[in-house]
Write a protein that holds these residues in place. Structure first.
Motif, mmCIF file in Angstrom:
data_model
loop_
_atom_site.group_PDB
_atom_site.id
_atom_site.type_symbol
_atom_site.label_atom_id
_atom_site.label_comp_id
_atom_site.label_asym_id
_atom_site.label_seq_id
_atom_site.Cartn_x
_atom_site.Cartn_y
_atom_site.Cartn_z
ATOM 1 N N GLY A 36 0.810 -1.219 0.000
ATOM 2 C CA GLY A 36 0.000 0.000 0.000
ATOM 3 C C GLY A 36 0.841 1.266 0.000
ATOM 4 O O GLY A 36 0.310 2.355 0.140
ATOM 5 N N THR A 37 2.157 1.106 -0.137
ATOM 6 C CA THR A 37 3.039 2.282 -0.164
ATOM 7 C C THR A 37 3.965 2.180 -1.367
ATOM 8 O O THR A 37 4.047 1.150 -2.031
ATOM 9 C CB THR A 37 3.917 2.378 1.105
ATOM 10 O OG1 THR A 37 4.989 1.417 1.022
ATOM 11 C CG2 THR A 37 3.113 2.122 2.368
ATOM 12 N N ASN A 38 4.682 3.258 -1.598
ATOM 13 C CA ASN A 38 5.710 3.241 -2.639
ATOM 14 C C ASN A 38 7.100 3.117 -2.030
ATOM 15 O O ASN A 38 8.088 3.485 -2.634
ATOM 16 C CB ASN A 38 5.654 4.551 -3.454
ATOM 17 C CG ASN A 38 4.327 4.733 -4.136
ATOM 18 O OD1 ASN A 38 3.628 3.767 -4.404
ATOM 19 N ND2 ASN A 38 3.965 5.974 -4.393
ATOM 20 N N GLU A 63 4.846 6.499 7.054
ATOM 21 C CA GLU A 63 3.967 5.901 6.050
ATOM 22 C C GLU A 63 4.126 4.380 6.024
ATOM 23 O O GLU A 63 3.183 3.649 5.744
ATOM 24 C CB GLU A 63 4.280 6.475 4.662
ATOM 25 C CG GLU A 63 3.246 6.120 3.594
ATOM 26 C CD GLU A 63 3.721 6.406 2.179
ATOM 27 O OE1 GLU A 63 4.596 7.272 1.987
ATOM 28 O OE2 GLU A 63 3.211 5.741 1.253
ATOM 29 N N ASN A 89 -0.383 9.096 -4.538
ATOM 30 C CA ASN A 89 1.041 9.150 -4.200
ATOM 31 C C ASN A 89 1.372 10.456 -3.479
ATOM 32 O O ASN A 89 2.146 10.479 -2.524
ATOM 33 C CB ASN A 89 1.906 9.034 -5.462
ATOM 34 C CG ASN A 89 1.841 7.644 -6.061
ATOM 35 O OD1 ASN A 89 1.481 6.684 -5.379
ATOM 36 N ND2 ASN A 89 2.167 7.528 -7.331
ATOM 37 N N LYS A 120 -0.287 10.398 0.112
ATOM 38 C CA LYS A 120 0.393 9.525 1.081
ATOM 39 C C LYS A 120 1.496 10.280 1.812
ATOM 40 O O LYS A 120 1.740 10.067 2.992
ATOM 41 C CB LYS A 120 0.993 8.310 0.386
ATOM 42 C CG LYS A 120 -0.021 7.243 0.029
ATOM 43 C CD LYS A 120 0.634 6.152 -0.786
ATOM 44 C CE LYS A 120 -0.387 5.217 -1.378
ATOM 45 N NZ LYS A 120 0.226 4.223 -2.293
#
Lengths: 373, 161
Positions: free
Chosen positions: A79-81, A228, B113, B116
């Motif tokens: 769910g993150t980059n 995050e 993106n 977040k």
């Protein structure tokens, strides 16, 4: 996200599951890192942080310090980059040519419209993903993209009216220094300083030295990527934000908030009481629609506009030394017209300071377009 | 005639009226345009947003420059740190909607993106974006008031049949 990562790159690398650990065999694995994390209990000596042994530039051919991972592995977080290698987190980067061409066209068009009135600069800021990734990982990760090459590609799509500022190589030569945070997606003030120096070179002025500047220190920083990723324990301990003040002593900063209120604050904010995640806000008041800097020590009446997202904040304490007035605009939040503003205030320079992720962001490029037309 | 019979006739007449209404009077094109415009209006007026939406349609063509030529785009956005917005695409024919949906997907991904890192409280709103495709039309509604948006677009779907 992985599909996007592979755009323009080698074959895709599919993975499922949370907190995947990928074992990439490294050619060599060294027991110690060249850029060791700062331990919370021991503060580094000032000279190690503030002055690079290799700066100012020597007459020898510049070398890029080698970085090799300790573990030979990387982890990703569902769910993150976010990607983590050892004790450093990275925001994974993509390069979408359709979007970058739109970005280049926007900048070129703006430069054409202001030609003869305002000099337009473009500074694409590499992120840690492009600079700090260990060499063994750069070679092993199939979807890894060369940020430096990508930036030069975007610059080649811009017209000659745009003065492009390349800072990637300089940052690579200083990658053994504290130029990017380990727990946050931003660069440090030292990283911003090297980019500022490259801008000065392009502009044809001498950068002011870091030596002798007042510098504030704010410890206990655990940045955006730590948070995050769900408070990634491998990223501990906390980091320190070092914030350099301008050389000029009479700089005033006037913020216009999203609510339209105007607030005067110092260019470096005391963030001691801020949460662990928010220490980067020390630079230039954080992210606001428009901020006006007045430097009473610069009497030539010069004016600069800088269009940025948060990476640009760390540039301001260095840039303000060179202009009587600087207008800092966060295109994500400001509702105005840059070309009209440049003509209205008689801007000598207009700097686009955009990080590498932004130039492939459909939504951010759309927002940038809104303030340019 | 008994009340039962009267009620039966009444129900039959109503059924006929519904069938006629659903099959449309006049051209299909007029009904489709009417319904889409009405639906867009309802999305703008009946759905709750965290801030007033501004008409930014003049910029939509640039943001969605990768959709096919000839696609009419209307876009309304809160701006600033809020991601509340309504976007309506109308293509010449249904074959363009796949490209539109791909472009929308990329757009929302880029918003996420950004959110977040800078506005984590907006991520759920973006995850719950209501996106509906009907023949040559694509509706996008980003809001916390997902229920209202969803019900408006469901009624449009029924009308469209």
């Amino acid at each position: 996200m992985l599909a996007l990562l592979t755009a323009g790159c080698a074959e895709p690398h599919d993975r499922e599951g949370s907190n995947d650990v990928i074992d990439i065999p490294a050619e060599t694995v060294k027991a110690d890192l060249t850029a060791a994390p700062v331990q919370a209990s021991e503060e580094p000596e000032a000279t190690e942080i503030f002055l690079s042994p290799s700066y100012p530039p020597s007459t020898e051919a510049p070398k890029v310090p080698a970085i090799t991972s300790v573990s030979g592995k990387y982890s990703t977080y569902d769910g993150t980059n976010i990607m983590r290698v050892d004790d450093r987190a990275y925001e994974m980067c993509v390069f979408l040519e359709d979007e970058t061409k739109s970005y280049a066209a926007l900048i070129s068009d703006t430069a054409a419209r202001l030609k003869g009135k305002t000099t337009v600069y473009d500074l694409i800021i590499p992120t840690a993903y492009g600079v700090m990734m260990p060499d063994d990982m750069r070679e092993s990760i199939s979807f890894y993209i060369d940020t430096g090459e990508c930036i030069e590609k975007v610059y080649s799509d811009m017209s000659s009216d745009v003065k492009t500022v390349s800072c990637y190589d300089t940052l690579m030569r200083h990658r053994d220094e504290f130029i990017y945070f380990r727990t946050d997606h931003h660069w440090t003030a030292n990283g911003a300083y090297y980019a500022y120096s490259e801008f000065c070179k392009k502009k044809g002025v001498e950068p002011y030295s870091l030596e002798g500047r007042r510098v504030d220190e704010y410890g206990g920083f655990l940045g955006s990527l730590y948070k995050e990723g769900g408070n990634i324990p491998e990223l501990l301990p906390e980091e320190t934000v070092y914030a350099y003040w301008p050389v000029s002593e009479n700089v005033k900063m006037l913020i216009t908030t999203a609510e339209g209120n105007q607030v005067e604050e110092p260019i470096i904010t005391d963030v001691s009481a801020y949460s662990a995640t928010n220490k980067y806000s020390t630079f230039a008041g954080g992210d606001n629609p428009i901020t006006e800097f007045t430097n009473d020590d610069a009497a030539d009446g010069s004016v600069c506009i800088i269009i940025k997202e948060s990476f640009g904040n760390a540039l301001l304490p260095f840039l303000v030394d060179h202009y009587s007035k600087v207008y800092e605009i966060d295109y994500r939040y400001w509702k105005g017209n840059v070309v009209e503003l440049a003509e209205q205030v008689g801007a000598n320079d207009l700097i686009f300071a955009n990080n590498f992720m932004m130039i492939s962001s459909k939504s951010n490029i759309g927002k940038l377009n809104m303030i340019l037309h | 005639m008994s009340i039962k019979k009267l009620l039966g006739i009444f129900a039959a007449v109503m059924m006929c009226a519904v069938v006629i209404a659903l099959s449309g009077c006049g051209s299909q094109e007029t009904n489709e345009a009417f319904n889409a415009d009405e639906t867009l209006k309802k999305l703008l007026e009946d759905v709750r947003y965290e801030a007033e939406l501004e008409d930014v349609s003049e910029y939509a063509g640039f943001t969605f420059s990768d959709v096919a030529d000839g696609v009419d785009i209307k876009m309304y956005a809160a701006g600033g740190k809020l991601n509340d917005q309504v976007i309506f695409f109308k293509a010449d024919d249904a074959s363009a909607t796949e490209g539109i949906n791909n472009s929308v997907k990329t757009y929302i991904e880029s918003l996420k993106n950004e959110a977040k890192l800078y506005n984590p409280e907006e991520v759920t709103k973006l995850d719950n974006a209501v996106i509906r495709t009907y023949d040559n039309c694509v509706f996008v509604c980003i809001t916390n008031d997902v229920e209202t948006a969803g019900s408006i677009l469901t009624v449009f779907f029924l009308f469209f049949l």
